[in-house]
Design an enzyme around this catalytic site. Structure first.
Site, PDB file in Angstrom:
ATOM      1  N   ASP A  98       0.847  -1.189   0.000  1.00 26.39           N
ATOM      2  CA  ASP A  98       0.000   0.000   0.000  1.00 26.39           C
ATOM      3  C   ASP A  98       0.887   1.245   0.000  1.00 26.39           C
ATOM      4  OD1 ASP A  98      -2.086   1.824   0.339  1.00 26.39           O
ATOM      5  OD2 ASP A  98      -2.038   1.648   2.515  1.00 26.39           O
ATOM      6  N   ASP A 100       0.712   5.095   0.369  1.00 20.71           N
ATOM      7  CA  ASP A 100      -0.180   6.168   0.798  1.00 20.71           C
ATOM      8  C   ASP A 100       0.524   7.495   0.517  1.00 20.71           C
ATOM      9  OD1 ASP A 100      -1.882   7.895   2.011  1.00 20.71           O
ATOM     10  OD2 ASP A 100      -1.915   6.885   3.965  1.00 20.71           O
ATOM     11  N   ASP A 299       3.189   1.257   3.566  1.00 18.60           N
ATOM     12  CA  ASP A 299       2.706   1.019   4.922  1.00 18.60           C
ATOM     13  C   ASP A 299       3.020  -0.451   5.244  1.00 18.60           C
ATOM     14  OD1 ASP A 299       1.343   0.502   7.223  1.00 18.60           O
ATOM     15  OD2 ASP A 299      -0.528   1.454   6.612  1.00 18.60           O
TER      16      ASP A 299
END
Lengths: 393, 339
Positions: A98, A100, A299
């Site tokens: 992920d 972000d 993450d």
């Protein structure tokens, strides 16, 4: 979204229903769908988990019937996906990363992000509400340069996954709001959390010990007591695989550029003869620079957690009304166009505040406590962020 | 093939060879077989004394004595000895592996197939020109995540196209724990009626058992006398069960033991069963904590508060009122005196 008022929620909900009705083909069927856990949240903020579907049509029927704000599917494949977590029987899980954009701290964020007070719904410039003095929630409005930052991280991770980890079957998704998800297909399924954490640390270059990677040694004369005198050295290995090679190549390239620009743009370590050997601290500094440029910001908790549920591709993100979609070509991908699927009919709305933003090629705003006619997609975008409500014309 | 099974008697092919030899336990009543019983008991004795048994004879003797040593360990029935024996047999195999993985290509590939692929189901390839080995990242992570040292972190390894590059030492170290588990499982899986064992074997088993109790008084004491605080007992149990305590847990154990007056030798002995045990490194670190090396500071046992913050506290009723694990022992002894 749950405190937006009944009428606003109904308009957004209807827009979501139309999207699912008209774009059923976009909905992506997870591999081995019967072994996945599904979940969704409603526009009232209720989370429903531990669901299972035998086919995508069953899920589709639920989307039309319930019209959730967000829909999720597990990375894991379970024997009994509907049972409580400890009884589900984990078989294996997809490896997911992920990215972000918020964590990349885009320098432009202060120019477009807004803060909204969760107590009085006041839109403020800073983190503290001017009206009631409580901490306000940050609402992101990604601009083109924010998205470019995210794309840069995607390209870095794809290179590392392929060159180092031998992963060439990946799917890149725009998350629907402020990031990208990278799903690995068909390999690295049987890793436990610890092993996934190792992979996450690998792509983000965490835990690198310079002395192990670059075999430090002392160059100098041996004194009378048999001790080596001289500076500690690093051995750069531009032809090596993995991080050692990647960092070495970066340092040598930067050093070359530094030399070319000598006198104009002096780099901290260019004057230290990096192509050859130099002082230990100069190398440490150079490696830190290289890591800053080459490591991927992800993450790690998302990658490690095998029981997490992820937004399902082809569904809308309740924080933005944009869809989670596949990025076939990362360079040309434009979320404001390629992920915006809500209809165009006009609605009359009250907008608490919003910066200038772009959707479907049109520019909107900035707005500050004003009434305006907006296309439905722009209204939903703002309403999902808690910044617009339906007004009576 | 024969020399391979002599070196690695735990291999599947060694089991088949044993079946061909068609030995029966009753044959050990024959005095002519006493040399094999001697060899088997030497193997067990070496493990009890914490040394690697180095002798290597022909495959008949090696394969049978290994099996007999397992029978002896099983008949002694002390669980901690299962692991200890397995650990030292694994170390012995490691020594042979290190030699074998430096031979010519065909010998190396034979070992990779027989030991690593057949026994551990891990596919390791040899790169001839470089003298290195490659292992799939998934396989590597299966083994390496239990090691605490930064050396084993994936970021510090050479990784390319889904493979990790390793030298012979790394390859062997990675599978050591698996090998220990394999030998332990063999011992635990043995179904036998101890009373029906031939007299010479039983006699040897009794002799070894009494030696174990006398020589390893310290080990028996720490397992049977519950005079250690629960935090320390937990680390000792982890070590005993073949677990891999964290660095902070090891520091706690070492400083506690030094704090209650154990010698450096006794403290080092505790870590022998740790999967990443290295005698030289352990001794250096324990001596460092005892103030005999480096900055010459004697490190004291961390306070209960610190132990709690490190997530190593398993507070029990008896811990009430103590501020440092070292005080636990005194409290127990005081209590005993009062009764």
């Amino acid at each position: 979204m749950s405190n937006q008022g009944y009428e606003t929620i109904q308009v957004v909900r209807q827009a979501f229903r139309e999207f699912y009705y008209n774009n059923s083909r976009m909905l992506e069927t997870p591999e081995e769908i019967g072994t996945r856990e599904f979940g969704y949240s409603t526009f009232n903020g209720i989370m429903v988990r531990h669901l299972s579907f035998k086919s995508i049509n069953e899920l589709y029927a639920l989307l039309i019937r319930e019209v959730p704000s967000d829909v999720y599917s597990s990375a894991a494949y379970y024997t009994n996906p509907t049972l409580p977590m400890e009884e589900k029987g984990l078989r294996y899980a997809d490896l997911i990363f992920d990215i972000d954009i918020k964590e990349l701290n885009p320098p432009c964020s202060y120019t477009h992000d807004v803060y909204i007070c969760e107590r009085c719904s006041n839109v403020t410039e800073g983190r503290v509400c001017d009206a009631c003095n409580t901490t306000a929630k940050r609402i992101v409005f990604p601009c083109d340069s924010c998205i470019e930052l995210g794309k840069r991280e995607v390209k870095k991770i794809l290179a590392i996954l392929e060159e180092d980890l031998g992963i060439d079957r990946v799917k890149v998704y725009f998350s629907g709001n402020y990031g990208f998800h990278i799903h690995v297909r068909g390999s690295y399924l049987n890793l436990d959390s610890k092993a996934r954490s190792e992979i996450a640390n690998y792509v983000s270059a965490k835990g690198i010990v310079y002395d192990i990677l670059f075999k430090r040694y002392r160059r100098g004369k041996i004194d009378g007591e048999g001790n080596e005198r001289g500076s500690d050295m690093f051995i750069l290995k531009p032809n090596a695989y993995g991080w050692a090679g990647r960092i070495s190549r970066y340092i040598i390239q930067e050093d070359g550029e530094g030399r070319r620009k000598k006198g104009k743009e002096k780099k901290g370590y260019t004057s230290k003869r990096l192509g050859d050997h130099t002082l230990y601290y100069a190398y440490t500094h150079a490696v830190e620079d290289a890591l800053h440029a080459l490591s991927v910001s992800i993450d790690p908790n998302v990658t490690m957690d095998v029981h997490r549920i992820f937004r399902l591709a082809g569904t809308l993100n309740g924080k933005s009304s944009l869809a989670k979609v596949t990025c076939e070509c990362i360079d040309s991908f434009d979320p404001s166009v390629d992920a915006c699927f809500i209809g165009d009919r006009e609605v009359y709305a009250y907008i608490t505040g919003a910066p200038r933003f772009r959707l479907k090629g049109n520019t909107f705003g900035p707005y500050r406590q004003e009434y305006s006619r907006l296309p439905l997609y722009a209204f939903c975008y703002l309403a999902c962020k808690g910044l617009a409500t339906i007004a009576k014309s | 093939m024969s020399s391979v099974i002599a070196r690695y008697p735990f291999l599947r092919s060694a089991g088949e060879y044993l079946r061909l030899l068609d030995y029966s336990l009753d044959e050990f009543n024959d005095p002519s077989m006493s040399h094999i019983i001697d060899k088997a008991s030497k193997r067990v004795l070496a493990a009890i004394n914490g040394t690697v048994y180095n002798e290597l004879s022909d495959e008949d003797v090696e394969v049978v004595s290994f099996l007999l040593a397992c029978i002896l360990v099983r008949s002694i029935g002390v669980k901690s000895l299962y692991r200890r024996f397995a650990l030292y047999e694994a170390r012995r195999a490691e020594r042979f592996l290190l030699e074998d993985l430096k031979r010519d290509r065909s010998a190396i590939e034979k070992i990779l197939g027989l030991v690593f692929k057949d026994v551990f189901a891990v596919d390791i390839k040899y790169i001839q020109g470089e003298g290195r080995f490659i292992m799939r990242v998934e396989d590597y992570l299966r083994y390496s995540t239990s090691f605490h040292d930064s050396y084993w972190r994936l970021t510090n390894r050479v990784v390319h196209r889904g493979y990790v590059y390793l030298d012979a030492r790394d390859v062997i170290r990675l599978v050591r724990d698996e090998l220990v588990h394999l030998i332990m499982k063999r011992i635990e899986g043995m179904r036998m009626d101890i009373s029906s064992l031939p007299e010479p074997i039983l006699r040897r088993s009794e002799g070894l058992k009494s030696m174990l109790i006398q020589d390893k008084e310290f080990r028996v004491e720490r397992l049977e006398v519950k005079s250690y605080p629960p935090c320390i007992l937990n680390i000792l149990r982890t070590l005993e069960q073949g677990g891999n305590p964290s660095h902070t847990a090891r520091v706690l154990l070492a400083t506690y033991m030094l704090g209650i007056g154990k010698s450096v030798d006794q403290v080092c002995e505790l870590f022998r069963s740790a999967p990443d045990y290295n005698e030289r490194v352990t001794r250096y670190q324990v001596e460092h904590l005892a103030g005999l090396r480096g900055n010459r500071i004697v490190y004291s046992c961390p306070s209960c508060e610190k132990v709690m913050l490190q997530g190593l506290c398993f507070k029990a009723e008896e811990c009430d009122g103590i501020k440092n694990p070292v005080q636990f022992r005194g409290r127990k002894e005081e209590g005993r005196g009062m009764i």
